[in-house]
Design a protein around this motif. Structure first.
Motif, PDB file in Angstrom:
ATOM      1  N   ASP A  84       0.838  -1.198   0.000  1.00  0.00           N
ATOM      2  CA  ASP A  84       0.000   0.000   0.000  1.00  0.00           C
ATOM      3  C   ASP A  84       0.876   1.253   0.000  1.00  0.00           C
ATOM      4  OD1 ASP A  84      -2.243   1.630   0.150  1.00  0.00           O
ATOM      5  OD2 ASP A  84      -2.347   1.535   2.336  1.00  0.00           O
ATOM      6  N   TRP A  85       1.754   1.366  -0.999  1.00  0.00           N
ATOM      7  CA  TRP A  85       2.659   2.511  -1.077  1.00  0.00           C
ATOM      8  C   TRP A  85       1.916   3.806  -1.382  1.00  0.00           C
ATOM      9  CZ3 TRP A  85       7.242   1.608   0.877  1.00  0.00           C
ATOM     10  CH2 TRP A  85       7.725   0.300   0.875  1.00  0.00           C
ATOM     11  N   VAL A  86       0.689   3.672  -1.857  1.00  0.00           N
ATOM     12  CA  VAL A  86      -0.108   4.872  -2.129  1.00  0.00           C
ATOM     13  C   VAL A  86      -0.351   5.661  -0.842  1.00  0.00           C
ATOM     14  CG1 VAL A  86      -2.368   5.694  -2.923  1.00  0.00           C
ATOM     15  CG2 VAL A  86      -1.209   3.856  -4.147  1.00  0.00           C
ATOM     16  N   SER A  87      -0.430   4.958   0.289  1.00  0.00           N
ATOM     17  CA  SER A  87      -0.668   5.648   1.556  1.00  0.00           C
ATOM     18  C   SER A  87       0.464   6.606   1.903  1.00  0.00           C
ATOM     19  CB  SER A  87      -0.832   4.632   2.689  1.00  0.00           C
ATOM     20  OG  SER A  87       0.356   3.876   2.858  1.00  0.00           O
ATOM     21  N   ILE A  88       1.647   6.368   1.338  1.00  0.00           N
ATOM     22  CA  ILE A  88       2.781   7.271   1.571  1.00  0.00           C
ATOM     23  C   ILE A  88       2.952   8.250   0.418  1.00  0.00           C
ATOM     24  CG2 ILE A  88       5.283   7.399   1.847  1.00  0.00           C
ATOM     25  CD1 ILE A  88       5.206   4.767   3.299  1.00  0.00           C
ATOM     26  N   PHE A  89       3.057   7.725  -0.788  1.00  0.00           N
ATOM     27  CA  PHE A  89       3.357   8.579  -1.929  1.00  0.00           C
ATOM     28  C   PHE A  89       2.105   9.198  -2.554  1.00  0.00           C
ATOM     29  CE2 PHE A  89       6.783   5.328  -1.843  1.00  0.00           C
ATOM     30  CZ  PHE A  89       7.806   6.175  -1.487  1.00  0.00           C
ATOM     31  N   GLY A  90       0.956   8.525  -2.391  1.00  0.00           N
ATOM     32  CA  GLY A  90      -0.268   9.086  -2.951  1.00  0.00           C
ATOM     33  C   GLY A  90      -0.876  10.156  -2.069  1.00  0.00           C
ATOM     34  N   ASP A  91      -0.678  10.030  -0.750  1.00  0.00           N
ATOM     35  CA  ASP A  91      -1.180  11.017   0.209  1.00  0.00           C
ATOM     36  C   ASP A  91      -0.063  11.278   1.214  1.00  0.00           C
ATOM     37  OD1 ASP A  91      -2.675  12.702   1.738  1.00  0.00           O
ATOM     38  OD2 ASP A  91      -3.900  11.142   2.682  1.00  0.00           O
ATOM     39  N   PRO A  92       0.907  12.133   0.845  1.00  0.00           N
ATOM     40  CA  PRO A  92       2.141  12.257   1.612  1.00  0.00           C
ATOM     41  C   PRO A  92       2.046  13.131   2.854  1.00  0.00           C
ATOM     42  CG  PRO A  92       2.201  13.742  -0.265  1.00  0.00           C
ATOM     43  CD  PRO A  92       0.896  12.982  -0.368  1.00  0.00           C
ATOM     44  N   THR A  93       0.841  13.626   3.213  1.00  0.00           N
ATOM     45  CA  THR A  93       0.728  14.593   4.299  1.00  0.00           C
ATOM     46  C   THR A  93       1.279  14.053   5.612  1.00  0.00           C
ATOM     47  OG1 THR A  93      -1.231  15.538   3.257  1.00  0.00           O
ATOM     48  CG2 THR A  93      -0.853  16.075   5.560  1.00  0.00           C
ATOM     49  N   LYS A  94       0.778  12.896   6.052  1.00  0.00           N
ATOM     50  CA  LYS A  94       1.195  12.355   7.341  1.00  0.00           C
ATOM     51  C   LYS A  94       2.682  12.033   7.336  1.00  0.00           C
ATOM     52  CE  LYS A  94       0.286   8.654  10.667  1.00  0.00           C
ATOM     53  NZ  LYS A  94      -0.510   7.443  10.973  1.00  0.00           N
ATOM     54  N   PHE A  95       3.149  11.351   6.302  1.00  0.00           N
ATOM     55  CA  PHE A  95       4.562  10.994   6.228  1.00  0.00           C
ATOM     56  C   PHE A  95       5.418  12.252   6.139  1.00  0.00           C
ATOM     57  CE2 PHE A  95       8.473   9.609   4.170  1.00  0.00           C
ATOM     58  CZ  PHE A  95       8.769   8.452   4.875  1.00  0.00           C
ATOM     59  N   GLY A  96       4.956  13.240   5.355  1.00  0.00           N
ATOM     60  CA  GLY A  96       5.703  14.488   5.201  1.00  0.00           C
ATOM     61  C   GLY A  96       5.816  15.253   6.500  1.00  0.00           C
ATOM     62  N   LEU A  97       4.733  15.295   7.274  1.00  0.00           N
ATOM     63  CA  LEU A  97       4.770  15.981   8.568  1.00  0.00           C
ATOM     64  C   LEU A  97       5.723  15.280   9.526  1.00  0.00           C
ATOM     65  CD1 LEU A  97       1.012  16.879   9.103  1.00  0.00           C
ATOM     66  CD2 LEU A  97       2.894  18.482   8.840  1.00  0.00           C
ATOM     67  N   GLY A  98       5.683  13.936   9.524  1.00  0.00           N
ATOM     68  CA  GLY A  98       6.605  13.188  10.373  1.00  0.00           C
ATOM     69  C   GLY A  98       8.048  13.438   9.985  1.00  0.00           C
ATOM     70  N   LEU A  99       8.324  13.431   8.675  1.00  0.00           N
ATOM     71  CA  LEU A  99       9.685  13.684   8.194  1.00  0.00           C
ATOM     72  C   LEU A  99      10.129  15.095   8.541  1.00  0.00           C
ATOM     73  CD1 LEU A  99      12.134  12.720   6.569  1.00  0.00           C
ATOM     74  CD2 LEU A  99      10.957  13.509   4.487  1.00  0.00           C
ATOM     75  N   PHE A 100       9.228  16.065   8.383  1.00  0.00           N
ATOM     76  CA  PHE A 100       9.536  17.461   8.698  1.00  0.00           C
ATOM     77  C   PHE A 100       9.915  17.612  10.173  1.00  0.00           C
ATOM     78  CE2 PHE A 100       8.412  21.847   9.770  1.00  0.00           C
ATOM     79  CZ  PHE A 100       9.020  22.549   8.745  1.00  0.00           C
ATOM     80  N   SER A 101       9.152  16.982  11.062  1.00  0.00           N
ATOM     81  CA  SER A 101       9.441  17.056  12.491  1.00  0.00           C
ATOM     82  C   SER A 101      10.781  16.400  12.814  1.00  0.00           C
ATOM     83  CB  SER A 101       8.322  16.384  13.289  1.00  0.00           C
ATOM     84  OG  SER A 101       7.100  17.065  13.121  1.00  0.00           O
ATOM     85  N   VAL A 102      11.061  15.253  12.193  1.00  0.00           N
ATOM     86  CA  VAL A 102      12.322  14.558  12.436  1.00  0.00           C
ATOM     87  C   VAL A 102      13.503  15.395  11.960  1.00  0.00           C
ATOM     88  CG1 VAL A 102      13.713  12.584  11.695  1.00  0.00           C
ATOM     89  CG2 VAL A 102      11.383  12.226  12.493  1.00  0.00           C
ATOM     90  N   LEU A 103      13.356  16.069  10.825  1.00  0.00           N
ATOM     91  CA  LEU A 103      14.436  16.928  10.325  1.00  0.00           C
ATOM     92  C   LEU A 103      14.708  18.076  11.291  1.00  0.00           C
ATOM     93  CD1 LEU A 103      13.623  17.054   6.501  1.00  0.00           C
ATOM     94  CD2 LEU A 103      15.461  15.802   7.643  1.00  0.00           C
TER      95      LEU A 103
END
Length: 365
Positions: A325-344
């Motif tokens: 289900d890679w669409v959950s990351i690349f198709g709707d990147p909001t949650k993953f992007g926010l997590g990555l932003f916080s980690v950075l």
């Protein structure tokens, strides 16, 4: 006229009776390992009346799962009968199994299945463990700052803009979770809008949000009673919070006058929370840069937040692989992007503390 009215009433009642929920299923959620089978049941109620109609069953993604029966003649069924169906997992992923009837004489809204097919059971277990680990890390992360403030009897070095944005964000997150979990009218709105969707709010979401509000309030009280130097809320932060407040007040009025749904108001609260997550670390990072010091700012908080954010993204990646289900990351990147932003941002804070200003003990007010 009276005869006509009575006849019409009988017809309406007959139609309503015929369209009652006399069919249901034993479960809506089916989790299967790849290539496994599971038997589910369609159940007729005690009030079920056979009818010359056919129940059609459809699989949304036939490459992910199949079902043993695709048509059931309703005239052959009896009250209190169980009809067994076998769902077979063909490939990893998620699919819905839905149904309808030819002439709509029976209400079949409850006849559906949400099927998830995973590749490896061990990855499913690991994902659950990771979920609890990052939940614990994020929950504990509030305590080091409270302890440091208490030990120093000072909050110098803790940015008030960050704190103000944080409390507003967690209050809005709590409002969203509590409203969607406890208020019947909002839960009904969600069910009507997403009839086959699961309520996204779980008990641990409520605990985390309320716990975060309480600990942030404790930190705010510390800012009142401990030495804070000349630190105060900036005009920029006040302006941003004023814009957020105005937007939410207008939204609440619109919901109160039925222009929008209260569910939409809760979503607006969540959007503001997401926006705050994107900007809340900037004031603290800039303050550390100006002071050339991280004294007063808990690095343990950042390490725990980094741990939680990293584990959260790891869980998303494991689930994407396990359910294809890679669409959950690349198709709707909001949650993953926010997590990555916080980690950075956490990485940047770690560099500030251990590399850029590691020798600084700057305590100037």
């Amino acid at each position: 006229m009276q005869y006509f009215t009575a006849t019409l009433l009988v017809l309406v009642l007959a139609k309503y009776s015929a369209c009652d929920s006399s069919l249901t299923v034993d479960t809506h959620d089916v989790a299967l390992k790849l290539h496994d089978l599971k038997t589910v049941s369609i159940i007729t109620s005690a009030s079920f009346s056979p009818t010359t109609d056919t129940l059609h069953i459809y699989v949304q993604h036939s490459d992910i799962a199949s079902i043993s029966l695709t048509e059931i003649a309703l005239e052959n069924l009896n009250p209190n009968e169980n009809i067994s169906l076998v769902i077979t997992a063909l490939s990893a992923g998620k699919t819905d199994i839905s149904s309808n009837t030819t002439s709509n004489t029976i209400n079949v809204e409850d006849i559906y299945f949400r099927v998830t097919v995973y590749k490896t059971a061990s990855l499913k277990t690991i994902s659950t463990v990771i979920g609890w680990l990052y939940f614990a890390a994020w929950s504990i992360s509030f305590y080091p700052q409270v302890y440091i403030n208490w030990r120093r009897k000072s909050v110098i070095g803790l940015n008030f803009d960050f704190l103000a944005l944080n409390i507003v964000g967690f209050v809005l997150y709590s409002v969203f979770n509590l409203g969607l979990f406890f208020i019947p009218e909002i839960k009904e709105e969600y069910s009507a809008r997403y009839p086959r969707g699961l309520n996204p709010v779980q008990v641990n979401d409520i605990f985390f949000a309320v716990h975060a509000v309480i600990l942030t309030c404790v930190t705010i009280v510390q800012c009142i009673i401990y030495d804070r130097g000349d630190q105060r809320l900036s005009i920029i932060a006040r302006s941003i919070l004023g814009l957020f407040g105005g937007f939410l007040v207008i939204s609440a009025f619109l919901a109160g006058f039925d222009v929008i749904h209260w569910l939409d108001f809760l979503y607006y609260c969540s959007y503001v929370k997401l926006t705050i997550t994107l900007i809340k670390y900037i004031p603290q990072a800039y303050m550390n840069y100006k002071r050339k010091s991280t004294v007063g700012w808990s690095i343990e908080n950042i390490l725990l937040d980094f741990t939680g954010g990293t584990l959260s993204m790891l869980q998303m990646i494991l689930n994407a692989y396990n359910y294809d289900d890679w669409v959950s990351i690349f198709g709707d990147p909001t949650k993953f992007g926010l997590g990555l932003f916080s980690v950075l941002f956490d990485v940047f804070f770690i560099l500030q503390h251990y590399v850029f200003y590691k020798h600084s003990r700057y305590e100037s007010k």
